[in-house]
Write a protein that holds these residues in place. Structure first.
Motif, short mmCIF file in Angstrom:
data_model
loop_
_atom_site.label_atom_id
_atom_site.label_comp_id
_atom_site.label_asym_id
_atom_site.label_seq_id
_atom_site.Cartn_x
_atom_site.Cartn_y
_atom_site.Cartn_z
N GLN A 8 0.85 -1.19 0.00
CA GLN A 8 0.00 0.00 0.00
C GLN A 8 0.89 1.24 0.00
O GLN A 8 1.95 1.24 0.61
CB GLN A 8 -0.87 0.03 1.26
CG GLN A 8 -1.59 -1.24 1.59
CD GLN A 8 -2.67 -1.56 0.58
OE1 GLN A 8 -3.30 -0.66 0.06
NE2 GLN A 8 -2.88 -2.84 0.32
N SER A 9 0.44 2.28 -0.67
CA SER A 9 1.13 3.56 -0.63
C SER A 9 0.46 4.42 0.44
O SER A 9 -0.76 4.56 0.44
CB SER A 9 1.04 4.24 -1.99
OG SER A 9 1.73 5.45 -1.98
N HIS A 10 1.26 4.96 1.35
CA HIS A 10 0.70 5.70 2.47
C HIS A 10 1.53 6.95 2.71
O HIS A 10 2.74 6.93 2.54
CB HIS A 10 0.70 4.82 3.73
CG HIS A 10 -0.23 5.30 4.79
ND1 HIS A 10 0.09 6.30 5.65
CD2 HIS A 10 -1.47 4.90 5.14
CE1 HIS A 10 -0.91 6.51 6.48
NE2 HIS A 10 -1.88 5.66 6.18
N ARG A 11 0.87 8.02 3.14
CA ARG A 11 1.52 9.29 3.39
C ARG A 11 1.57 9.53 4.90
O ARG A 11 0.55 9.42 5.58
CB ARG A 11 0.73 10.40 2.70
CG ARG A 11 1.50 11.63 2.40
CD ARG A 11 0.67 12.54 1.54
NE ARG A 11 -0.43 13.10 2.31
CZ ARG A 11 -0.85 14.35 2.20
NH1 ARG A 11 -0.29 15.16 1.33
NH2 ARG A 11 -1.83 14.81 2.93
N PHE A 12 2.75 9.83 5.42
CA PHE A 12 2.93 10.06 6.84
C PHE A 12 3.45 11.47 7.07
O PHE A 12 4.24 11.99 6.28
CB PHE A 12 3.96 9.08 7.44
CG PHE A 12 3.51 7.66 7.42
CD1 PHE A 12 2.69 7.16 8.40
CD2 PHE A 12 3.92 6.81 6.40
CE1 PHE A 12 2.28 5.85 8.39
CE2 PHE A 12 3.52 5.49 6.38
CZ PHE A 12 2.70 5.02 7.38
N TRP A 13 3.04 12.09 8.17
CA TRP A 13 3.52 13.40 8.57
C TRP A 13 4.71 13.23 9.51
O TRP A 13 4.61 12.56 10.53
CB TRP A 13 2.42 14.19 9.25
CG TRP A 13 2.86 15.50 9.79
CD1 TRP A 13 3.04 15.81 11.10
CD2 TRP A 13 3.19 16.69 9.06
NE1 TRP A 13 3.45 17.11 11.22
CE2 TRP A 13 3.56 17.67 9.98
CE3 TRP A 13 3.21 16.99 7.71
CZ2 TRP A 13 3.93 18.95 9.60
CZ3 TRP A 13 3.58 18.26 7.33
CH2 TRP A 13 3.93 19.22 8.26
N LEU A 14 5.86 13.82 9.14
CA LEU A 14 7.03 13.82 10.01
C LEU A 14 7.06 15.13 10.77
O LEU A 14 7.39 16.17 10.20
CB LEU A 14 8.32 13.68 9.19
CG LEU A 14 8.71 12.30 8.75
CD1 LEU A 14 9.99 12.36 7.93
CD2 LEU A 14 8.88 11.37 9.91
N PRO A 15 6.72 15.12 12.06
CA PRO A 15 6.64 16.39 12.79
C PRO A 15 7.99 17.08 12.97
O PRO A 15 8.06 18.30 12.98
CB PRO A 15 6.06 16.00 14.15
CG PRO A 15 5.93 14.55 14.17
CD PRO A 15 6.30 14.00 12.84
N THR A 16 9.08 16.30 13.08
CA THR A 16 10.38 16.93 13.29
C THR A 16 10.85 17.68 12.05
O THR A 16 11.53 18.70 12.16
CB THR A 16 11.45 15.88 13.66
OG1 THR A 16 11.48 14.89 12.64
CG2 THR A 16 11.12 15.24 15.00
N GLU A 17 10.49 17.20 10.87
CA GLU A 17 10.89 17.85 9.62
C GLU A 17 9.78 18.72 9.04
O GLU A 17 10.00 19.39 8.03
CB GLU A 17 11.31 16.80 8.59
CG GLU A 17 12.48 15.97 9.06
CD GLU A 17 12.88 14.93 8.04
OE1 GLU A 17 12.45 15.05 6.87
OE2 GLU A 17 13.59 13.99 8.41
N ARG A 18 8.60 18.67 9.64
CA ARG A 18 7.44 19.44 9.20
C ARG A 18 7.15 19.23 7.72
O ARG A 18 7.00 20.17 6.95
CB ARG A 18 7.63 20.92 9.50
CG ARG A 18 7.76 21.21 10.99
CD ARG A 18 7.81 22.68 11.31
NE ARG A 18 6.75 23.48 10.72
CZ ARG A 18 5.48 23.55 11.16
NH1 ARG A 18 5.13 22.87 12.21
NH2 ARG A 18 4.60 24.31 10.56
#
Length: 78
Positions: free
Chosen positions: A34-44
């Motif tokens: 599956q292709s999934h998008r994640f938010w990286l809070p440290t790199e914004r």
């Protein structure tokens, strides 16, 4: 889209399809990718990863930050 997991490295398996008459032909078993998008809070920023269903559970359990850190330790560019 490549049938390879970014986290676990799962790839298609190959083998034989055996019919009722026992004739064997080559086939492949594709992983559940599956292709999934994640938010990286440290790199914004958002990161898009191609993961198996098992790797999605791993990200839920360990967190996206530690998974990305482990991938970068292996030399994967994200």
């Amino acid at each position: 889209m490549s049938r390879r997991c970014d986290v676990t490295g799962a790839e298609p398996s190959f083998g034989n399809a055996v019919s009722h008459s026992h004739r064997r032909t080559r086939r492949r078993w594709n992983p559940n990718v599956q292709s999934h998008r994640f938010w990286l809070p440290t790199e914004r920023r958002w990161v898009r990863l191609t993961l198996t269903a098992k790797a999605l559970k791993t990200v839920d359990r360990r967190g996206i930050e530690s998974v990305v850190a482990q991938m970068r330790a292996r030399g994967v560019r994200i």
